[in-house]
Design a protein around this motif. Structure first.
Motif, short mmCIF file in Angstrom:
data_model
loop_
_atom_site.label_atom_id
_atom_site.label_comp_id
_atom_site.label_asym_id
_atom_site.label_seq_id
_atom_site.Cartn_x
_atom_site.Cartn_y
_atom_site.Cartn_z
N TYR A 58 58.31 45.16 65.54
CA TYR A 58 58.21 46.10 64.42
C TYR A 58 56.76 46.28 63.96
O TYR A 58 56.45 47.26 63.28
N ALA A 70 66.08 49.12 65.14
CA ALA A 70 67.04 48.12 64.67
C ALA A 70 68.45 48.44 65.16
O ALA A 70 69.19 47.55 65.59
N ASP A 74 70.64 46.21 67.84
CA ASP A 74 71.93 45.69 67.37
C ASP A 74 73.06 46.00 68.35
O ASP A 74 73.99 45.22 68.51
#
Length: 388
Positions: A58, A70, A74
């Motif tokens: 990030y 993100a 995930d």
């Protein structure tokens, strides 16, 4: 076999010698490894990562892409791979988009990119556009319709092995201007060049344009028409162009002279003989006309490319089949289509040429089934109908 540490060093050396970008992180985004190419792309050094100044992926992408990344991290799983474009923030504050692929293994996420991928995509897009344009040009070079009169009828079938092919054909009536009442001649031209890609298609177009230029500039009204002379003209024009020696052109050029009741033809490397069925004979069978000869190529001496002319008398009730080698040489389970093609031609020879072409193409597709068609498929049918 080396120890695990040895293998680790080997793999790290390999990945550091490639121009591709690699970054390994865990599911939280914590960076575990960055190869030298990725460091150079970001404008960073190993010290930036070792000092933990840059500890997360990030830290090297713009804020606007944090949510996108993100969500991607995930949903990634061990049996999936995703591609995405992220905007990376370099050390010198320059932003650079990079298309990456992400794959999970043993709980770690492997991110791979290449600075040339966008350029490669542009090249691919440009290539696809050029292929489509070439295909349109090539398709326009094929005749929309073939001559049909009370004395002679033609039909054709063409299917390229790839998007564009290396076969080309044409059929046209010879224009003798004010002397047309004294002549009724039709030219059949079938050509098969090396391969079946873009370069082959361009060479095929050259072949057709060269034959047409002969009739535009060399042939005069009332002049005797000689397939041999036309082929020699093509050879001379071909050699002037300086095509590579590994290019070959196989060509059959024929003239139906209805006033003189003659079929005159010459063949340059055309190995599939024209087939003739005469409906008026007691024993209906197929006659194979002589052909062959050396193909046209800059690898050969011009004196060798000297093609004889054959003459065959013709009469109503004859059907001719001209085909390049793609159809007869198509193989399925070791069986060539050649004998089946001849039988299909014999069975349907009395029908009109359009129906014959339809029967042959349907039978060929039934024969080849799901097999890949390995060469361009071209056939031309000529028929002299029986007079009612």
């Amino acid at each position: 076999m080396g120890h695990p540490k040895d293998l680790h060093d080997i793999f790290e050396n390999i990945v550091n010698t490639t121009e591709d970008f690699y970054l390994v992180c865990d599911r939280t985004g914590r960076i575990l490894f960055v190869n030298l190419a990725m460091q150079d792309f970001l404008g960073l050094t190993s010290n930036d990562f070792d000092s933990c100044r840059i500890s997360s992926i990030y830290n090297v992408i713009i804020d606007a892409d944090h949510i996108k990344l993100a969500k991607l991290l995930d949903k990634i799983s061990s049996n999936s791979s995703f591609q995405e474009t992220l905007m990376f923030q370099k050390k010198n504050l320059i932003r650079a988009p990079l298309e990456i692929s992400i794959r999970e293994s043993a709980g770690n996420l492997y991110i791979h990119g290449n600075k040339y991928i966008a350029h490669l995509h542009r090249l691919q897009s440009k290539y696809n556009t050029e292929i489509k344009n070439a295909y349109r040009i090539y398709q326009r070079s094929l005749p929309d319709s073939l001559p049909t009169t009370e004395t002679i009828q033609f039909a054709a079938y063409y299917r390229p092995a790839e998007d564009i092919g290396g076969d080309i054909y044409d059929v046209f009536k010879v224009n003798h201007g004010m002397l047309n009442d004294f002549f009724e001649q039709y030219v059949v031209f079938v050509c098969d060049v090396t391969g079946h890609g873009l370069d082959s298609a361009m060479l095929s177009l050259f072949a057709k344009e060269t034959i047409q230029s002969y009739f535009d500039h060399k042939h005069f009204e009332g002049q005797t028409l000689s397939p041999k002379e036309i082929l020699q003209y093509f050879v001379q024009e071909y050699l002037k162009e300086g095509y590579p020696e590994d290019y070959f052109v196989c060509m059959l050029l024929a003239v139906f002279d209805l006033k003189n009741e003659e079929f005159i033809y010459s063949s340059a490397g055309f190995q599939n003989p024209p087939l003739l069925i005469q409906h008026t004979t007691a024993n209906l069978g197929i006659e194979e006309l002589n052909c062959g000869g050396m193909p046209i190529s800059s690898a050969l001496d011009e004196i060798i490319m000297n093609y004889p002319e054959h003459v065959r008398s013709i009469s109503p009730g004859m059907t001719f089949l001209f085909t390049t080698d793609g159809m007869p040489e198509q193989s399925v389970a070791g069986e060539l289509y050649d004998s089946r093609m001849k039988q299909a031609f014999l069975t349907h020879a009395k029908e009109n040429p359009d129906l014959i072409a339809e029967h042959l193409s349907n039978d060929f597709l039934a024969f080849s089934k799901l097999e890949k068609i390995t060469d361009d498929i071209t056939l031309v049918i000529a028929q002299l109908p029986l007079k009612e």
